[in-house]
Design an enzyme around this catalytic site. Structure first.
Site, PDB file in Angstrom:
ATOM      1  N   GLY A   7      96.603  60.954  83.227  1.00 54.48           N
ATOM      2  CA  GLY A   7      96.004  59.949  84.102  1.00 54.48           C
ATOM      3  C   GLY A   7      96.537  58.561  83.774  1.00 54.48           C
ATOM      4  O   GLY A   7      97.461  58.403  82.975  1.00 54.48           O
ATOM      5  N   ILE A  12      94.742  68.854  83.042  1.00 55.18           N
ATOM      6  CA  ILE A  12      94.570  70.026  83.917  1.00 55.18           C
ATOM      7  C   ILE A  12      95.890  70.427  84.592  1.00 55.18           C
ATOM      8  O   ILE A  12      96.060  71.555  85.015  1.00 55.18           O
ATOM      9  CB  ILE A  12      93.463  69.754  84.959  1.00 55.18           C
ATOM     10  N   TYR A  51      79.672  58.024  90.008  1.00 55.64           N
ATOM     11  CA  TYR A  51      80.533  57.728  88.852  1.00 55.64           C
ATOM     12  C   TYR A  51      79.792  56.822  87.858  1.00 55.64           C
ATOM     13  O   TYR A  51      79.742  57.099  86.657  1.00 55.64           O
ATOM     14  CB  TYR A  51      81.805  57.050  89.365  1.00 55.64           C
TER      15      TYR A  51
HETATM   16  C1  AKB Z   1      87.181  52.598  89.286  1.00 55.87           C
HETATM   17  O1  AKB Z   1      87.511  51.709  90.098  1.00 55.87           O
HETATM   18  O2  AKB Z   1      86.491  53.574  89.581  1.00 55.87           O
HETATM   19  C2  AKB Z   1      87.631  52.444  87.845  1.00 55.87           C
HETATM   20  C3  AKB Z   1      86.601  51.776  87.001  1.00 55.87           C
HETATM   21  C4  AKB Z   1      86.304  50.348  87.181  1.00 55.87           C
HETATM   22  O3  AKB Z   1      86.029  52.407  86.157  1.00 55.87           O
HETATM   23  N1  AKB Z   1      88.861  51.709  87.790  1.00 55.87           N
END
Ligand code: AKB
Length: 317
Positions: free
Chosen positions: A12, A36, A143
């Site tokens: 990544g 992966i 996230y």
């Molecule tokens: C995202 O934009 O999801 C990432 C972060 C700020 O964790 N770059």
């Protein structure tokens, strides 16, 4: 000091730069990359590589037994924009992957683990300017929720089981070696590629969408420094705020236009704008500075110079 380092998610955006730097420090064969993706024959001379899905428990056990890593960098995660499209998959990868790796660390006696958090742990009622280390955290993206839960999990594993976890909250990261994938801050990398290719860029964030950002060399420095800091300096076992420089699309565009004649930007904000609006504009990283000596090297101008120089050199090879 001899270490065997396993990077999980090595292909990544962060892993690509991190493996390169760690191999400079520890030697090529003491750093095992894993991701992966199947092994890329063109990259085999970089050092050892293992294919690994972090949701595959038996493969994790096999790799930990085979390589006996002393230090882990667990970077595999789904970023904000992609996770909004696939919330269940995002949660599974970000959480279950972390559970499996933390348990494997305990079972196999790993000395230290780095786990990345993000500015996405903050939310709409967090103070947006100079966001403090400790404040309201009400992330609205899957996230961000997974990163906040992960931070609590890090602290829990440290206090309950003594797992030596270290973590920083990455802002948007800007580097030339690898493209980011699926983040809200990705525009700040793409803009350089398009500026060099076509002298024009359409931003998916509004002109004034100010966000905390950081040049990759600083992010790698923070990652390695916190992982190698004496344990007593790492007083927070959740995650540390770190700051590089904050800017919005119109500011980075004018910095690029000063260096590339005729460069223009226009704006077509999409679903990522809403995510950006829920995140901080700038970060207060005093605690990281005080505890383990964090200090960034790159401001906006230095970063823009470096990105354009590096990408132009790569293009002409
Ligand atoms: C995202 O934009 O999801 C990432 C972060 C700020 O964790 N770059």
């Amino acid at each position: 000091m001899s270490e065997t380092i396993l990077i999980i998610g090595s292909e990544g955006q962060v892993g690509t730069d991190l493996q390169y730097r760690l191999r400079e420090i520890y030697g090529k064969n003491n750093v095992i990359s894993s991701d992966i993706r199947p092994a890329d024959p063109a990259k085999l001379d970089r050092g050892p590589y293992e294919q690994l899905d972090v949701l595959d428990h038996s493969r994790i056990a096999e790799l930990f037994s085979k390589h006996k890593p002393t230090v882990i960098y667990h970077l595999a995660a789904m970023l904000s924009a992609t996770a909004e499209q696939h919330p269940k998959k995002g949660w599974e990868l970000n959480m279950d992957g972390t559970f499996s790796i933390f348990d494997a660390c305990l079972e196999h006696g790993v000395k230290r683990i780095f786990w990345p958090s993000s500015i996405a742990v903050f939310g709409p009622t967090t103070p947006r300017v100079n966001t403090p280390q400790h404040c309201v955290m009400d992330p609205g993206t899957i996230y961000g929720i997974s990163k906040l839960a992960g931070e609590r999990y890090c602290e829990y594993y440290f206090k309950r089981y003594g797992l030596d976890v270290r973590s920083v909250r990455y802002p948007g990261l800007i580097g030339w070696k690898a493209l980011p994938g699926g983040g809200t801050t990705d525009y700040a990398v793409d803009i350089f590629h398009q500026a060099l290719k076509t002298k024009a860029y359409t931003s998916f964030l509004k002109a004034d969408a100010m966000l905390p950002m950081m040049y990759m060399d600083d992010a790698i420095k923070a990652t390695i420094n916190i992982t190698e800091a004496p344990a007593e300096q790492v007083k927070l076992r959740s995650s540390y705020n770190i700051a590089g420089c904050s800017f919005d699309p119109q500011t980075i565009a004018s910095a690029i236009a000063k260096r590339i004649d005729g460069f223009t930007i226009d704006y077509a904000p999409d679903h990522r704008q809403k995510i950006a609006e829920s995140w901080p504009q700038s970060i207060d990283d005093t605690v990281a500075r005080e505890d383990w000596g964090w200090n960034p090297d790159f401001d906006l101008d230095k970063m823009v110079d470096e990105m354009l120089m590096r990408l132009s050199a790569t293009a002409s090879q």
